[in-house]
Design an enzyme around this catalytic site. Sequence first.
Site, PDB file in Angstrom:
ATOM      1  N   GLY A 125       9.535  69.641  25.627  1.00 49.64           N
ATOM      2  CA  GLY A 125       9.999  69.071  24.360  1.00 49.64           C
ATOM      3  C   GLY A 125      11.269  69.766  23.896  1.00 49.64           C
ATOM      4  CD  GLU A 242      15.238  70.486  33.379  1.00 51.53           C
ATOM      5  OE1 GLU A 242      15.652  71.137  32.405  1.00 51.53           O
ATOM      6  OE2 GLU A 242      14.855  69.311  33.284  1.00 51.53           O
ATOM      7  CD  GLU A 362      29.673  63.339  32.466  1.00 49.59           C
ATOM      8  OE1 GLU A 362      28.483  63.608  32.226  1.00 49.59           O
ATOM      9  OE2 GLU A 362      30.027  62.279  33.039  1.00 49.59           O
TER      10      GLU A 362
HETATM   11  C1  LIG Z   1      15.076  60.424  33.271  1.00 46.02           C
HETATM   12  C2  LIG Z   1      15.243  61.439  32.182  1.00 46.02           C
HETATM   13  C3  LIG Z   1      14.234  62.338  31.931  1.00 46.02           C
HETATM   14  C4  LIG Z   1      14.383  63.285  30.896  1.00 46.02           C
HETATM   15  N1  LIG Z   1      13.336  64.140  30.643  1.00 46.02           N
HETATM   16  C5  LIG Z   1      13.437  65.019  29.608  1.00 46.02           C
HETATM   17  C6  LIG Z   1      12.336  65.852  29.269  1.00 46.02           C
HETATM   18  O1  LIG Z   1      11.271  65.807  29.902  1.00 46.02           O
HETATM   19  N2  LIG Z   1      12.459  66.690  28.219  1.00 46.02           N
HETATM   20  C7  LIG Z   1      13.614  66.782  27.492  1.00 46.02           C
HETATM   21  O2  LIG Z   1      13.675  67.603  26.577  1.00 46.02           O
HETATM   22  N3  LIG Z   1      14.683  66.006  27.785  1.00 46.02           N
HETATM   23  C8  LIG Z   1      14.615  65.120  28.821  1.00 46.02           C
HETATM   24  N4  LIG Z   1      15.682  64.289  29.126  1.00 46.02           N
HETATM   25  C9  LIG Z   1      16.863  64.333  28.250  1.00 46.02           C
HETATM   26  C10 LIG Z   1      18.090  64.939  28.880  1.00 46.02           C
HETATM   27  O3  LIG Z   1      17.950  66.332  29.022  1.00 46.02           O
HETATM   28  C11 LIG Z   1      19.258  64.559  27.977  1.00 46.02           C
HETATM   29  O4  LIG Z   1      19.404  63.154  28.053  1.00 46.02           O
HETATM   30  C12 LIG Z   1      20.546  65.231  28.398  1.00 46.02           C
HETATM   31  O5  LIG Z   1      20.475  66.599  28.122  1.00 46.02           O
HETATM   32  C13 LIG Z   1      21.765  64.624  27.696  1.00 46.02           C
HETATM   33  O6  LIG Z   1      21.609  64.575  26.328  1.00 46.02           O
HETATM   34  P1  LIG Z   1      21.882  63.229  25.512  1.00 46.02           P
HETATM   35  O7  LIG Z   1      21.127  62.132  26.159  1.00 46.02           O
HETATM   36  O8  LIG Z   1      21.608  63.526  24.075  1.00 46.02           O
HETATM   37  O9  LIG Z   1      23.423  62.925  25.712  1.00 46.02           O
HETATM   38  P2  LIG Z   1      24.649  63.624  24.956  1.00 46.02           P
HETATM   39  O10 LIG Z   1      24.466  65.093  24.975  1.00 46.02           O
HETATM   40  O11 LIG Z   1      24.835  62.963  23.643  1.00 46.02           O
HETATM   41  O12 LIG Z   1      25.848  63.260  25.928  1.00 46.02           O
HETATM   42  C14 LIG Z   1      26.532  62.001  25.866  1.00 46.02           C
HETATM   43  C15 LIG Z   1      27.696  62.048  26.849  1.00 46.02           C
HETATM   44  O13 LIG Z   1      28.627  63.065  26.450  1.00 46.02           O
HETATM   45  C16 LIG Z   1      28.874  63.974  27.518  1.00 46.02           C
HETATM   46  N5  LIG Z   1      29.024  65.348  27.014  1.00 46.02           N
HETATM   47  C17 LIG Z   1      28.238  65.967  26.087  1.00 46.02           C
HETATM   48  N6  LIG Z   1      28.672  67.233  25.877  1.00 46.02           N
HETATM   49  C18 LIG Z   1      29.742  67.419  26.699  1.00 46.02           C
HETATM   50  C19 LIG Z   1      30.635  68.519  26.954  1.00 46.02           C
HETATM   51  N7  LIG Z   1      30.485  69.696  26.333  1.00 46.02           N
HETATM   52  N8  LIG Z   1      31.597  68.341  27.879  1.00 46.02           N
HETATM   53  C20 LIG Z   1      31.754  67.163  28.547  1.00 46.02           C
HETATM   54  N9  LIG Z   1      30.960  66.085  28.326  1.00 46.02           N
HETATM   55  C21 LIG Z   1      29.974  66.203  27.427  1.00 46.02           C
HETATM   56  C22 LIG Z   1      27.619  63.875  28.389  1.00 46.02           C
HETATM   57  O14 LIG Z   1      27.909  64.261  29.735  1.00 46.02           O
HETATM   58  C23 LIG Z   1      27.274  62.395  28.271  1.00 46.02           C
HETATM   59  O15 LIG Z   1      28.031  61.636  29.177  1.00 46.02           O
HETATM   60  C24 LIG Z   1      15.567  63.339  30.137  1.00 46.02           C
HETATM   61  C25 LIG Z   1      16.603  62.430  30.425  1.00 46.02           C
HETATM   62  C26 LIG Z   1      16.441  61.484  31.416  1.00 46.02           C
HETATM   63  C27 LIG Z   1      17.565  60.524  31.702  1.00 46.02           C
END
Ligand SMILES: Cc1cc2nc3c(=O)[nH]c(=O)nc-3n(C[C@H](O)[C@H](O)[C@H](O)COP(=O)(O)OP(=O)(O)OC[C@H]3O[C@@H](n4cnc5c(N)ncnc54)[C@H](O)[C@@H]3O)c2cc1C
Length: 379
Positions: A125, A242, A362
């Site tokens: 989480g 991870e 990224e």
């Molecule tokens: C199949 C799947 C399983 C998952 N399972 C889990 C889970 O079990 N537990 C959990 O906690 N999370 C889980 N996640 C969540 C995952 O860790 C997040 O989706 C991920 O960390 C990205 O966060 P976000 O979706 O909020 O995107 P954002 O952080 O909002 O990113 C949006 C875009 O901006 C880019 N970006 C953001 N910051 C930067 C930067 N500093 N430099 C360059 N580009 C940047 C990103 O690369 C992306 O393209 C899962 C995701 C998926 C797809």
Amino acid sequence: MDLTFTEREQAFREELREWFARNDPGQEPESDEDLHFKWRRDFQARLAADGLAAVHWPPEYGGRGASVTESAIFFEELGRSGAPLPANVLGLLLAGPTIMLWGSDRQKERYLAPILSGEEIWCQGFSEPDAGSDLASLKTRAVKEGGEWVISGQKVWTSGAQYSKWCMLVARSDPSAPKHRGLTYFLMDMEQDGVQVRPLRQITGSPEFNELFIDGARVPAENVLGGEGNGWKVALTTLMNERAGLAFFLQVRLRQLLDRLIAQAAASGAIEQPLVAARLGELQMRAEILRLTAYRGLTATEKYGQPGPEGSLTKWMWSQTNQELTQFAVDLIGPEALAEGNPWAYELLRARGNSIEGGTTEVLKNIVAERVLGLPKSR
Ligand SMILES: Cc1cc2nc3c(=O)[nH]c(=O)nc-3n(C[C@H](O)[C@H](O)[C@H](O)COP(=O)(O)OP(=O)(O)OC[C@H]3O[C@@H](n4cnc5c(N)ncnc54)[C@H](O)[C@@H]3O)c2cc1C
């Protein structure tokens, strides 16, 4: 690392080969997600009964204390046999190693054995609707009340929460502290009224992940991991494990998919076409580079006790290769690959998330640039 096998390693391989031959996992249930999970969970229990669920864990915690090479042999034999990856993947790769490093003796004694057997499934989480890559900006609140913490907030993308007994939960315990300092890491029991799990259906059609609505959930003070206010450091241990662990684990799955594709291309005769053979050769090479780079990551873990930022490189390479492999499979097989029930349709669609889960490509590139190559910071 030295890749020639010693007699002891050869004997370990023989032992495993015999074990997998004796323990046929049976037909993979393809259409029903719950049955599929049960199939993997049952197989993990069989592995655990013979001390094989996490061979790299130290013997005092139920592992085999396997060296890097022995762990690699284990994964090769698992991949070769076609057996499923264990169901409690987040417990084995993330929660277990984090508890081993930060947990009290009581916590280790309480939580590690049921992770190995698959009796208690774990979820992670961390992510929230407004905190993914920038995890430290998370808003879920933890307030101390007597001997326990009361947690409220929302998590999202929580994989496997629907099967989980425990959650590795990071929450803000001190809103007045700088954002990385005010966090605490909790081991939260999912089986309580204050935790509601709502499945999210992915593009594949399966609800593999969920939203978690946490409203006044109770966590006893003894379930804080690594101390109050230390959540960021503990969470980093989980994230490093991870990336390194998933890449190692999942390159086995990639190997299985590539073998399946090569067999299909051979059976259909497509492999005789030079362009197809060249593309398969390239994927074969990438899979091999990935395997060796993952070994290198494990060697670093063995040397320094913890995985380093190099795991980000393997995670990035794996997601890219898996996306290319599944896309090529569908191009090669044609429209029938996308027909309902064809396993390639699932693989293609599921691979889209590979470059997001466990850190986006990224963000991983930033880590490799700054912390592996020592380039100047982007911000
Ligand atoms: C199949 C799947 C399983 C998952 N399972 C889990 C889970 O079990 N537990 C959990 O906690 N999370 C889980 N996640 C969540 C995952 O860790 C997040 O989706 C991920 O960390 C990205 O966060 P976000 O979706 O909020 O995107 P954002 O952080 O909002 O990113 C949006 C875009 O901006 C880019 N970006 C953001 N910051 C930067 C930067 N500093 N430099 C360059 N580009 C940047 C990103 O690369 C992306 O393209 C899962 C995701 C998926 C797809």
